[in-house]
Write a protein that holds these residues in place. Structure first.
Motif, PDB file in Angstrom:
ATOM      1  N   VAL A 168      48.407  53.964  46.869  1.00 30.18           N
ATOM      2  CA  VAL A 168      49.478  54.255  45.912  1.00 30.18           C
ATOM      3  C   VAL A 168      48.939  54.069  44.495  1.00 30.18           C
ATOM      4  CG1 VAL A 168      51.421  53.661  47.408  1.00 30.18           C
ATOM      5  CG2 VAL A 168      50.290  51.865  46.107  1.00 30.18           C
ATOM      6  N   PRO A 169      49.383  54.872  43.536  1.00 33.79           N
ATOM      7  CA  PRO A 169      48.911  54.726  42.157  1.00 33.79           C
ATOM      8  C   PRO A 169      49.621  53.578  41.448  1.00 33.79           C
ATOM      9  CG  PRO A 169      50.438  56.559  42.297  1.00 33.79           C
ATOM     10  CD  PRO A 169      50.262  56.052  43.702  1.00 33.79           C
ATOM     11  N   GLN A 170      49.161  52.356  41.694  1.00 36.26           N
ATOM     12  CA  GLN A 170      49.759  51.161  41.094  1.00 36.26           C
ATOM     13  C   GLN A 170      48.664  50.260  40.543  1.00 36.26           C
ATOM     14  OE1 GLN A 170      52.132  49.443  44.253  1.00 36.26           O
ATOM     15  NE2 GLN A 170      53.752  50.962  44.028  1.00 36.26           N
ATOM     16  N   PHE A 171      48.969  49.630  39.406  1.00 38.27           N
ATOM     17  CA  PHE A 171      48.009  48.766  38.728  1.00 38.27           C
ATOM     18  C   PHE A 171      48.575  47.348  38.659  1.00 38.27           C
ATOM     19  CE2 PHE A 171      46.409  46.769  34.800  1.00 38.27           C
ATOM     20  CZ  PHE A 171      45.040  46.914  34.975  1.00 38.27           C
ATOM     21  N   TYR A 172      47.828  46.397  39.177  1.00 36.11           N
ATOM     22  CA  TYR A 172      48.240  44.988  39.205  1.00 36.11           C
ATOM     23  C   TYR A 172      47.361  44.183  38.252  1.00 36.11           C
ATOM     24  CZ  TYR A 172      50.752  46.327  43.441  1.00 36.11           C
ATOM     25  OH  TYR A 172      51.600  46.938  44.337  1.00 36.11           O
ATOM     26  N   HIS A 173      47.961  43.155  37.644  1.00 39.91           N
ATOM     27  CA  HIS A 173      47.213  42.403  36.630  1.00 39.91           C
ATOM     28  C   HIS A 173      47.795  40.995  36.489  1.00 39.91           C
ATOM     29  CE1 HIS A 173      44.755  41.855  33.036  1.00 39.91           C
ATOM     30  NE2 HIS A 173      45.822  41.508  32.352  1.00 39.91           N
ATOM     31  N   ASN A 174      46.982  39.980  36.766  1.00 44.32           N
ATOM     32  CA  ASN A 174      47.364  38.572  36.585  1.00 44.32           C
ATOM     33  C   ASN A 174      46.364  37.867  35.688  1.00 44.32           C
ATOM     34  OD1 ASN A 174      48.086  38.370  40.129  1.00 44.32           O
ATOM     35  ND2 ASN A 174      49.450  39.003  38.503  1.00 44.32           N
ATOM     36  N   CYS A 175      46.835  36.879  34.942  1.00 43.61           N
ATOM     37  CA  CYS A 175      45.967  36.128  34.025  1.00 43.61           C
ATOM     38  C   CYS A 175      46.100  34.630  34.250  1.00 43.61           C
ATOM     39  CB  CYS A 175      46.340  36.402  32.565  1.00 43.61           C
ATOM     40  SG  CYS A 175      46.258  38.123  32.062  1.00 43.61           S
ATOM     41  N   ALA A 176      44.973  33.941  34.284  1.00 45.15           N
ATOM     42  CA  ALA A 176      44.951  32.481  34.346  1.00 45.15           C
ATOM     43  C   ALA A 176      44.470  31.940  33.002  1.00 45.15           C
ATOM     44  CB  ALA A 176      44.010  32.014  35.460  1.00 45.15           C
ATOM     45  N   ASP A 177      45.187  30.958  32.478  1.00 43.88           N
ATOM     46  CA  ASP A 177      44.761  30.299  31.247  1.00 43.88           C
ATOM     47  C   ASP A 177      43.604  29.366  31.560  1.00 43.88           C
ATOM     48  OD1 ASP A 177      46.750  30.881  28.884  1.00 43.88           O
ATOM     49  OD2 ASP A 177      47.969  30.746  30.700  1.00 43.88           O
ATOM     50  N   ILE A 178      42.570  29.429  30.737  1.00 44.31           N
ATOM     51  CA  ILE A 178      41.357  28.650  30.999  1.00 44.31           C
ATOM     52  C   ILE A 178      40.770  28.113  29.702  1.00 44.31           C
ATOM     53  CG2 ILE A 178      40.780  30.029  33.026  1.00 44.31           C
ATOM     54  CD1 ILE A 178      38.621  31.431  31.291  1.00 44.31           C
ATOM     55  N   THR A 179      39.841  27.188  29.834  1.00 42.06           N
ATOM     56  CA  THR A 179      38.915  26.829  28.764  1.00 42.06           C
ATOM     57  C   THR A 179      37.522  26.917  29.376  1.00 42.06           C
ATOM     58  OG1 THR A 179      39.204  24.474  29.292  1.00 42.06           O
ATOM     59  CG2 THR A 179      40.474  25.353  27.440  1.00 42.06           C
ATOM     60  N   ILE A 180      36.555  27.342  28.569  1.00 41.47           N
ATOM     61  CA  ILE A 180      35.192  27.522  29.070  1.00 41.47           C
ATOM     62  C   ILE A 180      34.200  26.720  28.234  1.00 41.47           C
ATOM     63  CG2 ILE A 180      33.293  29.158  29.378  1.00 41.47           C
ATOM     64  CD1 ILE A 180      35.224  31.289  30.057  1.00 41.47           C
ATOM     65  N   GLU A 181      33.378  25.969  28.925  1.00 44.48           N
ATOM     66  CA  GLU A 181      32.245  25.307  28.295  1.00 44.48           C
ATOM     67  C   GLU A 181      31.057  26.249  28.427  1.00 44.48           C
ATOM     68  OE1 GLU A 181      29.364  21.450  29.105  1.00 44.48           O
ATOM     69  OE2 GLU A 181      31.472  21.343  29.756  1.00 44.48           O
ATOM     70  N   GLY A 182      30.751  26.934  27.333  1.00 50.34           N
ATOM     71  CA  GLY A 182      29.720  27.952  27.399  1.00 50.34           C
ATOM     72  C   GLY A 182      28.629  27.758  26.367  1.00 50.34           C
ATOM     73  N   SER A 183      28.071  28.881  25.932  1.00 56.06           N
ATOM     74  CA  SER A 183      26.968  28.861  24.981  1.00 56.06           C
ATOM     75  C   SER A 183      27.489  28.996  23.551  1.00 56.06           C
ATOM     76  CB  SER A 183      26.005  30.010  25.294  1.00 56.06           C
ATOM     77  OG  SER A 183      25.041  30.157  24.283  1.00 56.06           O
ATOM     78  N   GLY A 184      26.852  28.280  22.638  1.00 59.32           N
ATOM     79  CA  GLY A 184      27.274  28.331  21.238  1.00 59.32           C
ATOM     80  C   GLY A 184      27.094  29.698  20.618  1.00 59.32           C
ATOM     81  N   ASP A 185      26.084  30.439  21.066  1.00 57.37           N
ATOM     82  CA  ASP A 185      25.825  31.770  20.522  1.00 57.37           C
ATOM     83  C   ASP A 185      26.055  32.852  21.584  1.00 57.37           C
ATOM     84  OD1 ASP A 185      23.749  31.106  22.166  1.00 57.37           O
ATOM     85  OD2 ASP A 185      22.159  31.760  20.809  1.00 57.37           O
ATOM     86  N   GLY A 186      26.894  32.530  22.572  1.00 53.30           N
ATOM     87  CA  GLY A 186      27.146  33.461  23.667  1.00 53.30           C
ATOM     88  C   GLY A 186      27.980  34.667  23.260  1.00 53.30           C
ATOM     89  N   LYS A 187      27.952  35.684  24.112  1.00 50.18           N
ATOM     90  CA  LYS A 187      28.726  36.890  23.879  1.00 50.18           C
ATOM     91  C   LYS A 187      29.411  37.326  25.171  1.00 50.18           C
ATOM     92  CE  LYS A 187      25.678  38.713  20.256  1.00 50.18           C
ATOM     93  NZ  LYS A 187      24.819  39.866  19.834  1.00 50.18           N
ATOM     94  N   LEU A 188      30.590  37.900  25.027  1.00 47.45           N
ATOM     95  CA  LEU A 188      31.281  38.443  26.186  1.00 47.45           C
ATOM     96  C   LEU A 188      30.679  39.803  26.543  1.00 47.45           C
ATOM     97  CD1 LEU A 188      35.010  37.619  25.348  1.00 47.45           C
ATOM     98  CD2 LEU A 188      33.589  36.561  27.106  1.00 47.45           C
TER      99      LEU A 188
END
Length: 234
Positions: A168-188
């Motif tokens: 079926v042509p349906q789009f589902y989307h859920n979001c979880a709130d988070i915090t990330i300990e990552g890199s100081g100069d990181g990029k998405l």
């Protein structure tokens, strides 16, 4: 003996009741993210049994279903997240089910997992599963890339699941709130999630699946598990 008119009225009422019950059960069996706990998800304060609806259904909004900020999940760059899914037929959520659970998988399809650092204005893909996704019977490992930036602003930092169904042509989307300990100069990552089948986007879109509509499939594809769980940077 009851009249034929009364018999007909009774049968009609029962038929309508059965149709409503079947429709409700089918709708209620849709899929949603269970872990990490999404906004409006099972067990959260805002849970109202609607978390499993598709975007555009009775005002279910993009992004994140229109829900407000939910519980925060702490993550680290390089961490493997064991994503799990939920349906109303899933009675026990503390572990994977051992018996088949009815689930409206709509034949599977294409799932994308993504991160956002701007509260859902943009979602950057970190993993993709195709054909057999989603399914409550399995975990779907997703690695947080080693080179993502730190994000310590709950409400703006999100881990998201998106699904374009197969049958079926349906789009589902859920979001979880988070915090990330990552890199100081990181990029998405540069790749953005694909948006279909709701207002403002191309409609009538489906993706190849496994054809299993209300039954579990064979789980994540091994090659995709390897990519999603071992890739260190994007």
């Amino acid at each position: 003996m009851p009249s034929k008119r009364l018999e007909f009225s009774t049968m009609l009422a029962l038929s309508i009741l059965l149709l409503v019950t079947m429709t409700f059960k089918s709708t209620e069996a849709h899929m949603a993210m269970l872990y990490p706990p999404p906004r409006g998800g099972y067990g959260t304060k805002e849970f109202n049994w609607k978390i499993h609806e598709f975007i555009g259904y009775k005002g279910f909004k993009y992004p994140c279903g229109g829900y407000s900020k939910g519980p925060n999940t702490k993550m680290k760059a390089g961490q493997l997240i064991p994503v799990r899914f939920w349906t109303t037929e899933l009675r026990k959520v503390d572990k994977l089910p051992t018996k088949n659970v009815p689930e409206a998988r709509h034949g599977g399809g294409m799932c994308e997992f993504s991160l956002s650092n701007d509260g859902g204005k943009s979602f950057h893909v970190i993993a993709t599963y195709t054909k057999t996704c989603p399914d409550v019977m399995y975990e779907w490992p997703v690695r947080i890339p080693d080179n993502v930036p730190s994000c310590n602003d709950p409400g703006k930092c999100l881990f998201a699941w998106s699904w374009t169904a197969a049958l079926v042509p349906q789009f589902y989307h859920n979001c979880a709130d988070i915090t990330i300990e990552g890199s100081g100069d990181g990029k998405l990552p540069k790749k953005m999630i694909q948006l279909y089948d709701f207002k403002g986007h191309k409609k009538g879109v489906t993706f190849p699946g496994d054809g299993r509509s209300h039954d579990h499939g064979r789980g994540p594809i091994a090659a995709e598990v390897k990519i999603a769980s071992r890739r260190k940077s994007l």
